[in-house]
Design a protein around this motif. Structure first.
Motif, PDB file in Angstrom:
ATOM      1  N   PRO A 173       0.820  -1.211   0.000  1.00 37.89           N
ATOM      2  CA  PRO A 173       0.000   0.000   0.000  1.00 37.89           C
ATOM      3  C   PRO A 173       0.855   1.263   0.000  1.00 37.89           C
ATOM      4  CG  PRO A 173      -0.901  -1.607   1.519  1.00 37.89           C
ATOM      5  CD  PRO A 173       0.429  -2.153   1.067  1.00 37.89           C
ATOM      6  N   SER A 174       0.460   2.221  -0.818  1.00 42.10           N
ATOM      7  CA  SER A 174       1.257   3.438  -1.001  1.00 42.10           C
ATOM      8  C   SER A 174       0.926   4.516   0.022  1.00 42.10           C
ATOM      9  CB  SER A 174       1.052   3.985  -2.420  1.00 42.10           C
ATOM     10  OG  SER A 174      -0.329   4.236  -2.655  1.00 42.10           O
ATOM     11  N   VAL A 175      -0.011   4.254   0.920  1.00 39.56           N
ATOM     12  CA  VAL A 175      -0.319   5.170   2.018  1.00 39.56           C
ATOM     13  C   VAL A 175      -0.281   4.379   3.320  1.00 39.56           C
ATOM     14  CG1 VAL A 175      -1.729   6.666   0.557  1.00 39.56           C
ATOM     15  CG2 VAL A 175      -2.826   4.808   1.838  1.00 39.56           C
ATOM     16  N   GLU A 176      -0.068   5.087   4.422  1.00 41.55           N
ATOM     17  CA  GLU A 176       0.057   4.422   5.717  1.00 41.55           C
ATOM     18  C   GLU A 176      -1.226   3.722   6.138  1.00 41.55           C
ATOM     19  OE1 GLU A 176       2.598   3.944   7.722  1.00 41.55           O
ATOM     20  OE2 GLU A 176       4.087   5.099   6.590  1.00 41.55           O
ATOM     21  N   ASP A 177      -2.360   4.351   5.870  1.00 41.78           N
ATOM     22  CA  ASP A 177      -3.643   3.831   6.343  1.00 41.78           C
ATOM     23  C   ASP A 177      -4.657   3.916   5.206  1.00 41.78           C
ATOM     24  OD1 ASP A 177      -6.042   3.245   7.596  1.00 41.78           O
ATOM     25  OD2 ASP A 177      -5.587   4.397   9.404  1.00 41.78           O
ATOM     26  N   PRO A 178      -4.772   2.873   4.357  1.00 42.70           N
ATOM     27  CA  PRO A 178      -5.696   2.928   3.223  1.00 42.70           C
ATOM     28  C   PRO A 178      -7.138   3.218   3.626  1.00 42.70           C
ATOM     29  CG  PRO A 178      -4.168   1.117   2.936  1.00 42.70           C
ATOM     30  CD  PRO A 178      -3.950   1.645   4.323  1.00 42.70           C
ATOM     31  N   ALA A 179      -7.608   2.606   4.712  1.00 38.06           N
ATOM     32  CA  ALA A 179      -8.993   2.827   5.122  1.00 38.06           C
ATOM     33  C   ALA A 179      -9.240   4.296   5.454  1.00 38.06           C
ATOM     34  CB  ALA A 179      -9.330   1.946   6.322  1.00 38.06           C
ATOM     35  N   ARG A 180      -8.282   4.918   6.130  1.00 38.02           N
ATOM     36  CA  ARG A 180      -8.429   6.336   6.465  1.00 38.02           C
ATOM     37  C   ARG A 180      -8.393   7.197   5.205  1.00 38.02           C
ATOM     38  NH1 ARG A 180      -4.627   9.848  10.678  1.00 38.02           N
ATOM     39  NH2 ARG A 180      -5.655  11.862  10.292  1.00 38.02           N
ATOM     40  N   THR A 181      -7.523   6.849   4.261  1.00 39.82           N
ATOM     41  CA  THR A 181      -7.457   7.588   2.996  1.00 39.82           C
ATOM     42  C   THR A 181      -8.795   7.550   2.283  1.00 39.82           C
ATOM     43  OG1 THR A 181      -5.084   7.220   2.732  1.00 39.82           O
ATOM     44  CG2 THR A 181      -6.339   7.678   0.734  1.00 39.82           C
ATOM     45  N   LEU A 182      -9.441   6.392   2.255  1.00 38.76           N
ATOM     46  CA  LEU A 182     -10.748   6.284   1.622  1.00 38.76           C
ATOM     47  C   LEU A 182     -11.769   7.155   2.334  1.00 38.76           C
ATOM     48  CD1 LEU A 182     -10.882   2.437   0.947  1.00 38.76           C
ATOM     49  CD2 LEU A 182     -10.310   4.252  -0.678  1.00 38.76           C
ATOM     50  N   LEU A 183     -11.785   7.112   3.657  1.00 36.86           N
ATOM     51  CA  LEU A 183     -12.760   7.892   4.428  1.00 36.86           C
ATOM     52  C   LEU A 183     -12.558   9.394   4.272  1.00 36.86           C
ATOM     53  CD1 LEU A 183     -13.126   5.993   7.818  1.00 36.86           C
ATOM     54  CD2 LEU A 183     -14.973   6.600   6.236  1.00 36.86           C
ATOM     55  N   GLU A 184     -11.324   9.832   4.046  1.00 35.16           N
ATOM     56  CA  GLU A 184     -11.035  11.259   3.915  1.00 35.16           C
ATOM     57  C   GLU A 184     -11.212  11.766   2.489  1.00 35.16           C
ATOM     58  OE1 GLU A 184      -7.117  11.642   5.554  1.00 35.16           O
ATOM     59  OE2 GLU A 184      -7.851  11.697   7.630  1.00 35.16           O
ATOM     60  N   SER A 185     -11.623  10.895   1.580  1.00 35.69           N
ATOM     61  CA  SER A 185     -11.845  11.276   0.185  1.00 35.69           C
ATOM     62  C   SER A 185     -13.254  11.831   0.009  1.00 35.69           C
ATOM     63  CB  SER A 185     -11.679  10.060  -0.727  1.00 35.69           C
ATOM     64  OG  SER A 185     -10.411   9.453  -0.559  1.00 35.69           O
ATOM     65  N   ASP A 186     -13.425  12.628  -1.028  1.00 38.12           N
ATOM     66  CA  ASP A 186     -14.771  13.003  -1.470  1.00 38.12           C
ATOM     67  C   ASP A 186     -15.293  11.989  -2.474  1.00 38.12           C
ATOM     68  OD1 ASP A 186     -14.943  15.593  -0.056  1.00 38.12           O
ATOM     69  OD2 ASP A 186     -13.334  16.176  -1.428  1.00 38.12           O
ATOM     70  N   VAL A 187     -14.405  11.553  -3.345  1.00 36.64           N
ATOM     71  CA  VAL A 187     -14.739  10.575  -4.389  1.00 36.64           C
ATOM     72  C   VAL A 187     -13.645   9.526  -4.432  1.00 36.64           C
ATOM     73  CG1 VAL A 187     -15.123  10.210  -6.872  1.00 36.64           C
ATOM     74  CG2 VAL A 187     -15.948  12.306  -5.770  1.00 36.64           C
ATOM     75  N   VAL A 188     -14.041   8.270  -4.576  1.00 33.12           N
ATOM     76  CA  VAL A 188     -13.113   7.177  -4.862  1.00 33.12           C
ATOM     77  C   VAL A 188     -13.468   6.639  -6.242  1.00 33.12           C
ATOM     78  CG1 VAL A 188     -12.428   4.833  -4.239  1.00 33.12           C
ATOM     79  CG2 VAL A 188     -12.750   6.555  -2.454  1.00 33.12           C
ATOM     80  N   TRP A 189     -12.469   6.590  -7.117  1.00 34.93           N
ATOM     81  CA  TRP A 189     -12.709   6.109  -8.489  1.00 34.93           C
ATOM     82  C   TRP A 189     -11.805   4.917  -8.768  1.00 34.93           C
ATOM     83  CZ3 TRP A 189     -16.543   7.957 -11.612  1.00 34.93           C
ATOM     84  CH2 TRP A 189     -16.585   7.455 -12.928  1.00 34.93           C
ATOM     85  N   VAL A 190     -12.391   3.844  -9.305  1.00 37.75           N
ATOM     86  CA  VAL A 190     -11.672   2.600  -9.538  1.00 37.75           C
ATOM     87  C   VAL A 190     -11.563   2.365 -11.045  1.00 37.75           C
ATOM     88  CG1 VAL A 190     -11.641   0.113  -9.128  1.00 37.75           C
ATOM     89  CG2 VAL A 190     -12.503   1.669  -7.358  1.00 37.75           C
ATOM     90  N   GLY A 191     -10.337   2.095 -11.495  1.00 41.81           N
ATOM     91  CA  GLY A 191     -10.088   1.885 -12.913  1.00 41.81           C
ATOM     92  C   GLY A 191     -10.412   0.478 -13.375  1.00 41.81           C
ATOM     93  N   GLY A 192     -10.312   0.278 -14.692  1.00 41.36           N
ATOM     94  CA  GLY A 192     -10.657  -1.001 -15.303  1.00 41.36           C
ATOM     95  C   GLY A 192      -9.494  -1.972 -15.348  1.00 41.36           C
ATOM     96  N   GLY A 193      -9.810  -3.185 -15.791  1.00 39.14           N
ATOM     97  CA  GLY A 193      -8.820  -4.252 -15.875  1.00 39.14           C
ATOM     98  C   GLY A 193      -9.441  -5.552 -15.424  1.00 39.14           C
ATOM     99  N   SER A 194      -8.772  -6.269 -14.553  1.00 40.87           N
ATOM    100  CA  SER A 194      -9.233  -7.573 -14.076  1.00 40.87           C
ATOM    101  C   SER A 194     -10.015  -7.416 -12.777  1.00 40.87           C
ATOM    102  CB  SER A 194      -8.046  -8.507 -13.839  1.00 40.87           C
ATOM    103  OG  SER A 194      -8.472  -9.688 -13.201  1.00 40.87           O
ATOM    104  N   VAL A 195     -11.332  -7.610 -12.852  1.00 39.78           N
ATOM    105  CA  VAL A 195     -12.140  -7.492 -11.642  1.00 39.78           C
ATOM    106  C   VAL A 195     -11.867  -8.654 -10.695  1.00 39.78           C
ATOM    107  CG1 VAL A 195     -14.199  -8.662 -12.580  1.00 39.78           C
ATOM    108  CG2 VAL A 195     -14.436  -6.969 -10.747  1.00 39.78           C
ATOM    109  N   ALA A 196     -11.556  -9.836 -11.223  1.00 40.01           N
ATOM    110  CA  ALA A 196     -11.263 -10.979 -10.348  1.00 40.01           C
ATOM    111  C   ALA A 196     -10.006 -10.725  -9.528  1.00 40.01           C
ATOM    112  CB  ALA A 196     -11.109 -12.248 -11.182  1.00 40.01           C
TER     113      ALA A 196
END
Length: 244
Positions: free
Chosen positions: A83-106
């Motif tokens: 993980p490129s941040v210390e606390d991924p869960a906190r990074t998500l909570l502090e976001s306004d928008v989370v956007w996920v790119g394409g590729g392999s969903v599995a």
């Protein structure tokens, strides 16, 4: 100010090619930012996850450049090689928008679960962070959908994060096997009621309710596929054309 209700913008769009090279955020992504109700005077905080594409550094640079042009404060959350941040869960909570790119969903789902992000996404969604994405980044929010994650022949995936209790069909007009496979999977009960998007179309959910279909390209459609009696029925939804 978070979104008024837990919000997801699930798309077969979100990007547009620039005449000068690279990409810019397109209408469905801009809509996700608008739905986040960011207070005036600060840049919207967008966190991008490219897990489905293997966290490619070159693409991350494109995401940062597109975010700068759009006036976004962009964080790219990589999971490879760590993980490129210390606390991924906190990074998500502090976001306004989370956007996920394409590729392999599995592969995306497997890696997210190793890092405990499936629960972190639910917490962010319930807190009013707008979740969105394209292709694999659309399917992931549902119970499942159709994917080429396992090889060139499309197959079902049925272990999505499940924030939305439906199946999801992406690229419905551009890949000829998508529609018949969705119909087969719904008819056999492998997928529940399934919501599908042509390229450039987004599906907007408030809570678990589908409240609107939107499109970046005129003439495109969205579709609801469900079991009806002894067969399968498909209903076309006419999307609202976005201004950008």
């Amino acid at each position: 100010m978070p979104a008024e209700r837990p919000t997801i913008v699930a798309t077969s769009g979100g990007w547009t090619r620039r005449r000068l090279g690279g990409v810019d955020w397109a209408g469905t992504a801009h809509l996700a930012v608008q739905l986040a109700r960011v207070p005036a005077g600060r840049a919207p905080r967008l966190t991008y996850l490219g897990t489905a594409g293997g966290d490619q550094r070159g693409w991350a640079a494109e995401v940062h450049a597109a975010g700068e042009r759009a006036g976004l404060r962009t964080t790219v959350l990589d999971l490879f090689p760590m993980p490129s941040v210390e606390d991924p869960a906190r990074t998500l909570l502090e976001s306004d928008v989370v956007w996920v790119g394409g590729g392999s969903v599995a592969n995306l789902l497997a890696v997210w679960r190793v890092h405990g992000l499936d629960g972190a996404f639910r917490a962010a969604w319930e807190a009013g962070v707008v979740l969105g994405g394209v292709s694999a980044g659309s399917i992931c929010w549902f119970t499942g959908g159709t994917t080429d994650s396992f090889g060139p022949d499309l197959r079902p995936v049925t272990d999505g994060v499940g924030l939305l209790p439906y199946g999801n069909g992406v690229h419905y007009d551009s890949e000829e096997r998508r529609r018949p496979l969705v119909h087969d999977l719904v008819g056999s009960g492998v997928l529940p009621e399934t919501h599908c998007s042509d390229d450039g179309v987004g599906l907007v959910y408030a809570g678990t309710d589908l409240v609107e279909a939107v499109t970046e390209v005129a003439g495109k459609g969205a579709y609801v596929v469900r079991r009806e009696g002894g067969g399968v029925g498909e209903t076309r939804l006419e999307p609202r054309l976005l201004s950008r």
